[in-house]
Design an enzyme around this catalytic site. Sequence first.
Site, PDB file in Angstrom:
ATOM      1  N   GLY A  90       0.821  49.909  28.806  1.00 49.73           N
ATOM      2  CA  GLY A  90       1.554  49.298  29.924  1.00 49.73           C
ATOM      3  C   GLY A  90       1.370  49.949  31.284  1.00 49.73           C
ATOM      4  O   GLY A  90       0.238  50.173  31.753  1.00 49.73           O
ATOM      5  N   ARG A 137       0.524  58.218  20.923  1.00 47.31           N
ATOM      6  CA  ARG A 137      -0.610  57.600  20.211  1.00 47.31           C
ATOM      7  C   ARG A 137      -1.933  58.129  20.754  1.00 47.31           C
ATOM      8  O   ARG A 137      -2.433  57.648  21.776  1.00 47.31           O
ATOM      9  CB  ARG A 137      -0.517  56.079  20.328  1.00 47.31           C
ATOM     10  CG  ARG A 137       0.601  55.500  19.466  1.00 47.31           C
ATOM     11  CD  ARG A 137       0.863  54.058  19.772  1.00 47.31           C
ATOM     12  NE  ARG A 137       1.434  53.858  21.099  1.00 47.31           N
ATOM     13  CZ  ARG A 137       1.716  52.670  21.634  1.00 47.31           C
ATOM     14  NH1 ARG A 137       1.472  51.579  20.956  1.00 47.31           N
ATOM     15  NH2 ARG A 137       2.242  52.590  22.844  1.00 47.31           N
ATOM     16  N   VAL A 196       8.216  63.016  23.999  1.00 47.59           N
ATOM     17  CA  VAL A 196       8.992  63.605  25.108  1.00 47.59           C
ATOM     18  C   VAL A 196      10.378  64.075  24.665  1.00 47.59           C
ATOM     19  O   VAL A 196      11.017  64.869  25.349  1.00 47.59           O
ATOM     20  CB  VAL A 196       9.139  62.643  26.326  1.00 47.59           C
ATOM     21  CG1 VAL A 196       7.795  62.353  26.974  1.00 47.59           C
ATOM     22  CG2 VAL A 196       9.864  61.355  25.954  1.00 47.59           C
ATOM     23  N   TYR A 238      20.583  51.088  27.562  1.00 53.75           N
ATOM     24  CA  TYR A 238      19.329  51.130  28.329  1.00 53.75           C
ATOM     25  C   TYR A 238      19.664  51.214  29.817  1.00 53.75           C
ATOM     26  O   TYR A 238      19.088  52.039  30.544  1.00 53.75           O
ATOM     27  CB  TYR A 238      18.459  49.901  28.040  1.00 53.75           C
ATOM     28  CG  TYR A 238      17.179  49.917  28.852  1.00 53.75           C
ATOM     29  CD1 TYR A 238      16.222  50.914  28.658  1.00 53.75           C
ATOM     30  CD2 TYR A 238      16.933  48.958  29.839  1.00 53.75           C
ATOM     31  CE1 TYR A 238      15.051  50.950  29.427  1.00 53.75           C
ATOM     32  CE2 TYR A 238      15.763  48.985  30.602  1.00 53.75           C
ATOM     33  CZ  TYR A 238      14.829  49.986  30.393  1.00 53.75           C
ATOM     34  OH  TYR A 238      13.686  50.034  31.151  1.00 53.75           O
ATOM     35  N   LYS A 257      18.772  54.296  32.529  1.00 54.64           N
ATOM     36  CA  LYS A 257      18.039  54.136  33.785  1.00 54.64           C
ATOM     37  C   LYS A 257      18.931  54.466  34.993  1.00 54.64           C
ATOM     38  O   LYS A 257      18.426  54.897  36.032  1.00 54.64           O
ATOM     39  CB  LYS A 257      17.448  52.734  33.878  1.00 54.64           C
ATOM     40  CG  LYS A 257      16.308  52.512  32.871  1.00 54.64           C
ATOM     41  CD  LYS A 257      15.130  53.469  33.106  1.00 54.64           C
ATOM     42  CE  LYS A 257      13.939  53.200  32.224  1.00 54.64           C
ATOM     43  NZ  LYS A 257      12.799  54.109  32.508  1.00 54.64           N
ATOM     44  N   PRO A 293      10.995  48.783  38.486  1.00 55.57           N
ATOM     45  CA  PRO A 293      10.425  47.457  38.251  1.00 55.57           C
ATOM     46  C   PRO A 293      11.449  46.479  37.681  1.00 55.57           C
ATOM     47  O   PRO A 293      12.392  46.866  36.984  1.00 55.57           O
ATOM     48  CB  PRO A 293       9.314  47.713  37.215  1.00 55.57           C
ATOM     49  CG  PRO A 293       9.150  49.204  37.133  1.00 55.57           C
ATOM     50  CD  PRO A 293      10.484  49.770  37.522  1.00 55.57           C
ATOM     51  N   VAL A 324       8.080  43.302  33.734  1.00 52.14           N
ATOM     52  CA  VAL A 324       6.641  43.585  33.690  1.00 52.14           C
ATOM     53  C   VAL A 324       6.175  43.264  32.274  1.00 52.14           C
ATOM     54  O   VAL A 324       6.778  43.748  31.298  1.00 52.14           O
ATOM     55  CB  VAL A 324       6.338  45.075  33.971  1.00 52.14           C
ATOM     56  CG1 VAL A 324       4.843  45.265  34.200  1.00 52.14           C
ATOM     57  CG2 VAL A 324       7.147  45.620  35.137  1.00 52.14           C
ATOM     58  N   PHE A 372       6.726  46.596  26.293  1.00 53.38           N
ATOM     59  CA  PHE A 372       8.144  46.931  26.427  1.00 53.38           C
ATOM     60  C   PHE A 372       9.043  46.061  25.531  1.00 53.38           C
ATOM     61  O   PHE A 372       9.875  46.579  24.788  1.00 53.38           O
ATOM     62  CB  PHE A 372       8.526  46.769  27.903  1.00 53.38           C
ATOM     63  CG  PHE A 372       9.959  47.028  28.238  1.00 53.38           C
ATOM     64  CD1 PHE A 372      10.426  48.319  28.450  1.00 53.38           C
ATOM     65  CD2 PHE A 372      10.857  45.974  28.362  1.00 53.38           C
ATOM     66  CE1 PHE A 372      11.756  48.554  28.784  1.00 53.38           C
ATOM     67  CE2 PHE A 372      12.184  46.202  28.685  1.00 53.38           C
ATOM     68  CZ  PHE A 372      12.633  47.497  28.901  1.00 53.38           C
TER      69      PHE A 372
END
Length: 249
Positions: A12, A34, A58, A150, A154, A180, A183, A187
């Site tokens: 992405g 990955r 992460v 979510y 953010k 954004p 997109v 996602f």
Amino acid sequence: MKTAFITGASSGIGWAAAVALGRAGFRLVLAGRRRERLEELARELGAEVPTHLLTFDVRDRAAVEAAVASLPAEFADVDVLINNAGNAHGLAPIQQGDPADWDAMLDGNVKGLLYVSRAVLPAMTRRNSGHIINIGSIAGHETYANGNVYCASKAAVAALTKGMRLDLLPHHIRVAEVNPGAVETEFSEVRFKGDTQRAASVYQGYEALRAEDVADLLAFMVTRPPHVNIAEVLILPAAQGAATVIRKE
Ligand SMILES: NC(=O)c1ccc[n+]([C@@H]2O[C@H](COP(=O)([O-])OP(=O)(O)OC[C@H]3O[C@@H](n4cnc5c(N)ncnc54)[C@H](OP(=O)(O)O)[C@@H]3O)[C@@H](O)[C@H]2O)c1
């Protein structure tokens, strides 16, 4: 040659950012879980873009620290950090939310961003130079039904961006946030746990942003002169008016 460190480069927005920054002349540290995707990206970038691949989650603080500490000298002085890794997991009313999804979002989108930043920052503060762009979301500025955790993750990115900008001011480190709207990436496939039909329906009936649209913006931001910090940008498809208001044909 400047060095950019991009998390979530295996897909992405992160992938497209790698391509755009590679074209803009950056040497790239590309991170994701990955490995094979990162290798494919490095092949696509070609020999003219120096790349170093880091495979880590992460959410795993020790793994983040070890990965950053392992950077070879020519990649260690990071000039630009794009904190992009992150995802939504699920879309459900809070009373039906899956705590495992909450952990994935808060640990990845918030704590992961912190761990990576904390590990990379000494290379910037030591040199009194650097540029950090956190990928937030319209969801961090506008809570929508069923988006609860979510959106909260953010919103935390938005607060952290402001906090980092203030704390890093004495070190001449620019800190910015890109938010954004819709997109078309993996996602929604991640959010809906591999339900490709449901994921595709998110982008039907209008022209969503492409990852490349966000990447163009990122490349523009990181190539401004040192006195310019484009601190906060909301980038939407023209058909999107608010988080869940989209003009569909
Ligand atoms: N697409 C949208 O509509 C949209 C809108 C607003 C904001 N955003 C934000 O944009 C960012 C990029 O998302 P995208 O749309 O490009 O989605 P994507 O195609 O699913 O890419 C997500 C990237 O993040 C990485 N990632 C996720 N969890 C990770 C973890 N725990 N550890 C390491 N890497 C991890 C993934 O790599 P691996 O799976 O290989 O680890 C992948 O490269 C996210 O922060 C997302 O919240 C997206």
